[in-house]
Motif scaffolding. Structure first.
Motif, short mmCIF file in Angstrom:
data_model
loop_
_atom_site.label_atom_id
_atom_site.label_comp_id
_atom_site.label_asym_id
_atom_site.label_seq_id
_atom_site.Cartn_x
_atom_site.Cartn_y
_atom_site.Cartn_z
N PRO A 102 0.80 -1.24 0.00
CA PRO A 102 0.00 0.00 0.00
C PRO A 102 0.83 1.27 0.00
O PRO A 102 0.33 2.32 -0.42
N PHE A 103 2.08 1.22 0.46
CA PHE A 103 2.87 2.45 0.49
C PHE A 103 3.51 2.77 -0.86
O PHE A 103 4.10 3.83 -1.04
N TYR A 104 3.39 1.87 -1.83
CA TYR A 104 4.03 2.11 -3.12
C TYR A 104 3.32 3.22 -3.90
O TYR A 104 2.09 3.29 -3.96
N MET A 105 4.11 4.09 -4.51
CA MET A 105 3.60 5.06 -5.48
C MET A 105 4.67 5.22 -6.56
O MET A 105 5.85 5.40 -6.26
N LYS A 106 4.27 5.13 -7.80
CA LYS A 106 5.24 5.14 -8.90
C LYS A 106 5.93 6.48 -8.99
O LYS A 106 5.30 7.54 -8.98
N ARG A 107 7.24 6.43 -9.13
CA ARG A 107 8.04 7.65 -9.24
C ARG A 107 8.08 8.14 -10.69
O ARG A 107 7.87 7.38 -11.64
N LYS A 108 8.41 9.41 -10.84
CA LYS A 108 8.65 9.96 -12.16
C LYS A 108 9.83 9.21 -12.79
O LYS A 108 10.84 8.95 -12.13
N ASN A 109 9.67 8.83 -14.04
CA ASN A 109 10.68 8.10 -14.84
C ASN A 109 10.77 6.62 -14.48
O ASN A 109 11.59 5.89 -15.05
N GLN A 110 9.96 6.15 -13.53
CA GLN A 110 9.91 4.72 -13.25
C GLN A 110 8.86 4.10 -14.19
O GLN A 110 7.85 4.73 -14.50
N ILE A 111 9.11 2.89 -14.67
CA ILE A 111 8.16 2.17 -15.51
C ILE A 111 7.62 1.00 -14.69
O ILE A 111 8.39 0.16 -14.22
N TYR A 112 6.29 0.99 -14.51
CA TYR A 112 5.65 -0.05 -13.70
C TYR A 112 4.77 -0.91 -14.61
O TYR A 112 3.84 -0.42 -15.25
N ILE A 113 5.09 -2.20 -14.67
CA ILE A 113 4.35 -3.16 -15.48
C ILE A 113 3.71 -4.17 -14.53
O ILE A 113 4.40 -4.85 -13.77
N GLN A 114 2.38 -4.25 -14.56
CA GLN A 114 1.68 -5.19 -13.68
C GLN A 114 1.11 -6.34 -14.51
O GLN A 114 0.37 -6.13 -15.47
N ILE A 115 1.50 -7.54 -14.15
CA ILE A 115 0.89 -8.74 -14.74
C ILE A 115 -0.39 -9.01 -13.97
O ILE A 115 -0.36 -9.32 -12.77
N PHE A 116 -1.51 -8.83 -14.64
CA PHE A 116 -2.80 -8.91 -13.93
C PHE A 116 -3.29 -10.36 -13.96
O PHE A 116 -3.81 -10.85 -14.97
N ASN A 117 -3.12 -11.02 -12.83
CA ASN A 117 -3.59 -12.40 -12.70
C ASN A 117 -4.42 -12.57 -11.43
O ASN A 117 -4.51 -13.65 -10.86
N PHE A 118 -5.02 -11.45 -10.96
CA PHE A 118 -5.74 -11.45 -9.68
C PHE A 118 -7.17 -11.97 -9.88
O PHE A 118 -7.94 -11.41 -10.67
N LYS A 119 -7.53 -12.98 -9.11
CA LYS A 119 -8.92 -13.44 -9.12
C LYS A 119 -9.76 -12.64 -8.13
O LYS A 119 -10.95 -12.40 -8.36
N GLU A 120 -9.13 -12.23 -7.04
CA GLU A 120 -9.81 -11.43 -6.02
C GLU A 120 -9.37 -9.97 -6.15
O GLU A 120 -8.19 -9.68 -6.26
N TRP A 121 -10.33 -9.06 -6.11
CA TRP A 121 -10.08 -7.62 -6.21
C TRP A 121 -10.07 -7.03 -4.82
O TRP A 121 -10.82 -7.47 -3.94
N ASN A 122 -9.22 -6.04 -4.57
CA ASN A 122 -9.28 -5.33 -3.31
C ASN A 122 -8.95 -3.86 -3.53
O ASN A 122 -8.62 -3.44 -4.65
N ASN A 123 -9.03 -3.07 -2.46
CA ASN A 123 -8.83 -1.62 -2.58
C ASN A 123 -7.43 -1.27 -3.06
O ASN A 123 -7.24 -0.32 -3.84
N ASN A 124 -6.43 -2.02 -2.59
CA ASN A 124 -5.06 -1.70 -2.98
C ASN A 124 -4.80 -2.03 -4.46
O ASN A 124 -4.10 -1.29 -5.15
N ILE A 125 -5.39 -3.11 -4.95
CA ILE A 125 -5.23 -3.44 -6.36
C ILE A 125 -5.83 -2.35 -7.23
O ILE A 125 -5.24 -1.93 -8.25
N ALA A 126 -7.00 -1.86 -6.85
CA ALA A 126 -7.63 -0.77 -7.61
C ALA A 126 -6.69 0.44 -7.67
O ALA A 126 -6.52 1.06 -8.73
N ARG A 127 -6.09 0.77 -6.56
CA ARG A 127 -5.16 1.90 -6.49
C ARG A 127 -3.93 1.66 -7.37
O ARG A 127 -3.49 2.55 -8.12
#
Length: 546
Positions: free
Chosen positions: A75-100
């Protein structure tokens, strides 16, 4: 130092270029991870992590140039400027942090279909890819996508059982969905009733829930706590127009980025206006249009006590000076605007920002619900008064009950039904027993459908000491109920010609109840369709800064 501390320490350092952090499950044998590991455009130093509970892995989360993850980031993660974030979406269950997290991602490799992901797709900055496209993608940041709608980021006050919640949900239903996308931000720790109310939010509204914890750097802590612990001292030293200093503003801008990533905020809307955390978030945003609502006579709210303690003062000591950082300060009725202008003129530097917009209503829902089965049992051989609202000091139900007892001397064929709950429930029930009215005054608690009960009763009562524009009166006007309310600016502005007003004392309230009991009819009918059209027009003017 814990993992979060290590992350915050390293987020202030330079990015380590040509590094990839692979966040994977323990076995590292997923098809997507294997494809990325051999990717021709990603020949860089690789670091592997299967959790972020260690200082080392949390540090890499802050400083790696690329983050490629098949697990949920913290939950403390926030993408920095010039960082590239690639998420492999394999989640069966959704939660508030995934939405964020989806709002932070630059690329989403979709291995799993999920309805919630599709719901937020319209505001995502991410490029969504199928697994087979990984090898041919260079994974460089794309320019921002063109949008067809304005994003309204909206805080609604915790979705309590009150008029603010009703008004907020009505706004979401009535707003032009071709022009605006509403994103509700809310605390994730809601109670049972609040969660039920949040579920009433229309499906097209995007909901982002989070805890109220902040990513605070150690060197910010002293100034942060000083600001919150001694706001009046801060106000005296800096004045209302310089109240929000750059350091505090940066903290809340960073928090808004943690919540929403790079989501463009066109309108920052504090629809509640009572809680400092959320007001600070909206006031600190870079949105070109920042709006805060005033749902009541705010200086009366500032003075409100419960159990000899001020209920709102700690928050409003910060909220009031923050009015100067909003483009519009919106009361919910003209009389309330006038009262707030008068009472807050020493705080609001530019009173031309202060205006009003009527609450909108969902009259089809009210009318439809009124025809359903009534949860309460309302007798048909008596005259039945009903009231609805929080059982709290400003609603003044004890005065109403005292007046109802006086009414019994002349009209013993009457009942009083009280819909709602609150901190004074036990006190009011004891008072009813002391007056020997247990068979006449009926506490119904919270009802899923109060409109059927109101429709089954003969008249509605409201005894508030102060009000904004009471949603419950609008709802009763739609149901064509005779109404008696105390003569406050909010009630008077709404009921003129449509209901009775009484001074806020037992003698005058009894006189009003007698008039209703003997056949009072309002002189004109309430045109709720025309009213709602005007309310929506007024709202859109504010949203468009007209």
């Amino acid at each position: 130092m814990n993992a979060e501390g290590a992350y915050l320490q390293n987020i202030q350092k330079d990015i380590e270029w040509d590094t990839i952090l692979f966040a994977t499950k323990v076995n590292r044998d997923g098809a997507a991870i294997q494809t990325f590991n051999s990717h021709p455009y990603l020949k860089m130093k690789k670091v592997w992590a299967d959790n972020f509970y260690t200082i080392e892995t949390a540090a890499w989360l802050a400083k790696a140039e690329y983050i490629i993850s098949e697990i949920e980031l913290p939950p403390f993660y926030m993408k920095r400027k010039n960082q590239i974030y690639i998420q492999i979406f394999n989640f069966k269950e959704w939660n508030n942090n995934i939405a964020r997290l989806m709002l932070h991602a630059d690329f989403i490799v979709k291995q799993q279909e999920h309805e919630k992901l599709e719901n937020i797709r319209g505001i995502l900055n991410a490029t969504i890819l199928p697994l087979e496209n990984i090898a041919s993608t260079k994974f460089k940041k794309d320019p921002p996508k063109k949008r067809s709608k304005k994003n309204i980021v909206m805080y609604c006050g915790g979705f309590k059982n009150n008029g603010i919640t009703s008004s907020a949900i009505n706004l979401m239903k009535n707003i032009n969905k071709q022009k605006y996308q509403i994103i509700v931000v809310e605390d994730e720790n809601l109670g049972f009733d609040e969660t039920k109310n949040l579920e009433k939010v229309p499906d097209d509204v995007i909901k982002i829930q989070t805890s109220e914890s902040l990513n605070l750097f150690p060197e910010e802590e002293e100034a942060f706590f000083q600001f919150h612990d001694y706001p009046l001292e801060h106000l005296m030293k800096r004045g209302p127009t310089h109240f929000l200093n750059p350091g505090i503003k940066r903290i809340y801008q960073r928090e808004l980025k943690r919540l929403l990533g790079d989501t463009k905020v066109d309108v920052a809307l504090d629809f509640d206006g009572y809680f400092k955390h959320w007001t600070l978030l909206m006031a600190s945003s870079n949105a070109p249009n920042k709006i805060i609502f005033q749902h009541n006579e705010m200086m009366q709210e500032y003075s409100k006590k419960l159990n000899n303690a001020y209920k709102h003062r700690a928050d409003l000591n910060i909220v009031f000076p923050l009015y100067n950082y909003f483009d519009r300060i919106v009361s919910v009725a003209k009389p309330i605007e006038m009262v707030n202008k008068r009472d807050l003129q020493h705080i609001v530097y530019d009173e031309s920002k202060m205006t009003y917009v009527h609450n909108s209503i969902d009259y089809p829902y009210i009318l439809q619900s009124s025809k359903l089965e009534d949860e309460a049992v309302i007798p048909v051989d008596t005259f039945n008064f009903v009231t609805m609202g929080r059982l709290s000091p400003e609603k003044n139900q004890q005065m109403m009950i005292a007046a109802f007892q006086k009414l019994q001397e002349e009209f013993p064929d009457t009942n009083l039904f009280i819909i709602g709950s609150g901190e004074l429930e036990d006190t009011l029930k004891t008072y009813v027993t002391e007056l020997s009215l247990d068979d006449k005054v009926h506490f119904l608690g919270q009802l899923d459908n109060p409109f059927a009960t109101i429709a089954a009763c003969d008249a509605f009562l409201l005894s508030s000491i102060h009000e904004g524009q009471p949603m419950v009166l609008l709802e009763c006007l739609v149901l064509n109920k005779p109404i008696l309310a105390t003569d406050t600016p909010g009630c008077a502005g709404l009921l003129k010609g449509y209901g009775l007003l009484a001074k806020n004392d037992v003698e005058n309230f009894v006189m009003g109840m007698k008039e209703i009991r003997t056949g009072y009819k309002p002189p004109k009918a309430f045109d709720y369709k025309a009213y709602n059209q005007e309310a929506i027009r007024m709202l859109e003017e504010i949203l468009e800064m007209k």
